[in-house]
Design a protein around this motif. Sequence first.
Motif, PDB file in Angstrom:
ATOM      1  N   PHE A 478       0.858  -1.176   0.000  1.00 53.97           N
ATOM      2  CA  PHE A 478       0.000   0.000   0.000  1.00 53.97           C
ATOM      3  C   PHE A 478       0.900   1.234   0.000  1.00 53.97           C
ATOM      4  N   PRO A 479       0.872   2.049  -1.071  1.00 51.29           N
ATOM      5  CA  PRO A 479       1.750   3.221  -1.096  1.00 51.29           C
ATOM      6  C   PRO A 479       1.284   4.322  -0.148  1.00 51.29           C
ATOM      7  N   PHE A 480      -0.004   4.289   0.167  1.00 54.65           N
ATOM      8  CA  PHE A 480      -0.582   5.254   1.098  1.00 54.65           C
ATOM      9  C   PHE A 480      -1.577   4.514   1.983  1.00 54.65           C
ATOM     10  N   ALA A 481      -1.973   5.126   3.050  1.00 54.96           N
ATOM     11  CA  ALA A 481      -2.930   4.507   3.957  1.00 54.96           C
ATOM     12  C   ALA A 481      -4.345   4.518   3.400  1.00 54.96           C
ATOM     13  N   ASP A 482      -4.599   5.273   2.304  1.00 54.07           N
ATOM     14  CA  ASP A 482      -5.969   5.374   1.803  1.00 54.07           C
ATOM     15  C   ASP A 482      -6.498   4.039   1.289  1.00 54.07           C
ATOM     16  N   GLY A 483      -5.626   3.219   0.706  1.00 53.20           N
ATOM     17  CA  GLY A 483      -6.060   1.896   0.268  1.00 53.20           C
ATOM     18  C   GLY A 483      -6.465   1.031   1.443  1.00 53.20           C
ATOM     19  N   LEU A 484      -5.712   1.112   2.508  1.00 47.42           N
ATOM     20  CA  LEU A 484      -6.048   0.378   3.719  1.00 47.42           C
ATOM     21  C   LEU A 484      -7.347   0.909   4.314  1.00 47.42           C
ATOM     22  N   ASP A 485      -7.543   2.240   4.266  1.00 51.25           N
ATOM     23  CA  ASP A 485      -8.780   2.827   4.771  1.00 51.25           C
ATOM     24  C   ASP A 485      -9.997   2.260   4.052  1.00 51.25           C
ATOM     25  N   ALA A 486      -9.874   2.064   2.742  1.00 51.04           N
ATOM     26  CA  ALA A 486     -10.979   1.489   1.970  1.00 51.04           C
ATOM     27  C   ALA A 486     -11.269   0.067   2.440  1.00 51.04           C
ATOM     28  N   ALA A 487     -10.216  -0.696   2.748  1.00 55.36           N
ATOM     29  CA  ALA A 487     -10.401  -2.056   3.244  1.00 55.36           C
ATOM     30  C   ALA A 487     -11.026  -2.049   4.635  1.00 55.36           C
ATOM     31  N   ILE A 488     -10.620  -1.103   5.455  1.00 58.04           N
ATOM     32  CA  ILE A 488     -11.200  -0.990   6.791  1.00 58.04           C
ATOM     33  C   ILE A 488     -12.692  -0.664   6.689  1.00 58.04           C
ATOM     34  N   ALA A 489     -13.023   0.257   5.769  1.00 56.43           N
ATOM     35  CA  ALA A 489     -14.417   0.630   5.568  1.00 56.43           C
ATOM     36  C   ALA A 489     -15.250  -0.552   5.086  1.00 56.43           C
TER      37      ALA A 489
END
Length: 528
Positions: A478-489
């Motif tokens: 993940f180059p940024f946390a935003d991809g992880l945020d989408a997975a968390i959501a």
Amino acid sequence: MTERPIARALLSVSDKTGLLDFARSLSERGVALVSTGGTARALAEAGLPVTDVSALTGFPEMMDGRVKTLHPKVHGGLLAIRGDAGHEASMADHAIEAIDLLVVNLYPFEAALARNAAFDDMVENIDVGGPAMIRGAAKNHAHVVVVVEPADYAAVLADMDANAGGTTAALRKRLAAKAFSRTAAYDAAIGTWLSGEAGEATPAFRALGGALAQGLRYGENPHQSAAFYRSAATRPGVATATQLQGKELSYNNLNDTDAAYELAAEFDPARVAACVIVKHANPCGVAEGATLAEAYERALACDPVSAFGGIVALNRTLDADAAREIVKIFTEVIVAPAADEDAVAIVAAKKNLRLLVTGGLPDPRGAGLAIRTVAGGFLVQTRDNAVVDDLELKVVTRRAPTEAELADLRFAFRVAKHVKSNAIVYARGGATVGVGAGQMSRVDSARIAASKAADAAAAAGLAEPLTRGSVVASDAFFPFADGLDAAIAAGATAVIQPGGSMRDAEVIARADEAGLAMVFTGVRHFRH
């Protein structure tokens, strides 16, 4: 243009399919037969008049047959230009007789390769005299007919009958082109094998060769011509498959079936039944199960809309229960190591559905090359044979995954390897519940996968998508946390990814903040 009638033919073949009938037909047309070794014996035993090549050259076969046709009386007879005063004078001076037809097929090197023969056996199956004669005859195709496979015997006889015992320039040119291509493919197989034996990963010259397996109606689109060629490689899959039923396979069918079967092979059939459904070279549903029928039902549930018209790949013998489920919706291809009689009968009711059996599963850890063309050349790399079971997973968050999460993380990363990058795979209970593929942004892949999961849940009448409580795999970091945020959501509780980003610390911190478990593999699976 038609040449004078064929007067003399040299036959030297390892594949004696149709040989006697062809040689008898030539003899009946007044063609003198010259032959070598085992071919000469076979002709003589059949009562055909034949001259051994040793009588032609004045030298015996020697060195265990390594030297028998490498002689001016053979090559001069093949290469002499008819009607050229200098060539004809040389023939007269040295008692060289013209050879008008050459019939040669090569030592079975590819067959030795297929059976994984010992090194010395492989070397002895490298033909020298055969390719030399073939190339000589093909070069002189203005005057000489060259035949390298039994499939062309009938065409030669028909051409002779239509042309007073001669042959047309068109036939000779076509057969010469085939002859050069045959020796090129043969040498390519030898060069590739020997480079591997020598440990050369990047040899100075890389030759590619193959034999036509199937002419295709068109390529990816109707305006593109296409064909399927088999190489000397023996990896089980579409090239080794037998089509038991169904209409002709298309270019896209073959490409998608290969993608599906390679992923199915990631699942050890001794451990679990597995089903893969692929659409446009991307898996839209993958699942394990106690049976193939259960695995198929769970894979289908991931994205039943995309599965329509897809490819189904199985890691075990197709049985009747699985076949009944699969034929309930339109499916292009089913591919499996084998199929039992009841399953074959069930699939037969769908006359256009292609059923392929391959005889085995490819080894996901196996060596091999992946090749892609670019303008002016081609790219070659070794196969991505990293398997998640062999990787040392590193827990990087405060919370370690549970045993159930860890099993699903391995499952999801196994699938992500076969999804076009950027790849995001949500999995739960040994089944995909959302797949995002081929997006320019990893966060978009995460959102698309979650959206598909929501659609599937709605279609199934579920209160919430199965991404709630799932795990997520990413084929690269993940180059940024935003991809992880989408997975968390989306509701993921654990993450598997290669790691290696400059922002790993930021991504790990976000996972800790959300209470996720995260493991690094140290290996990425880009698939472009």
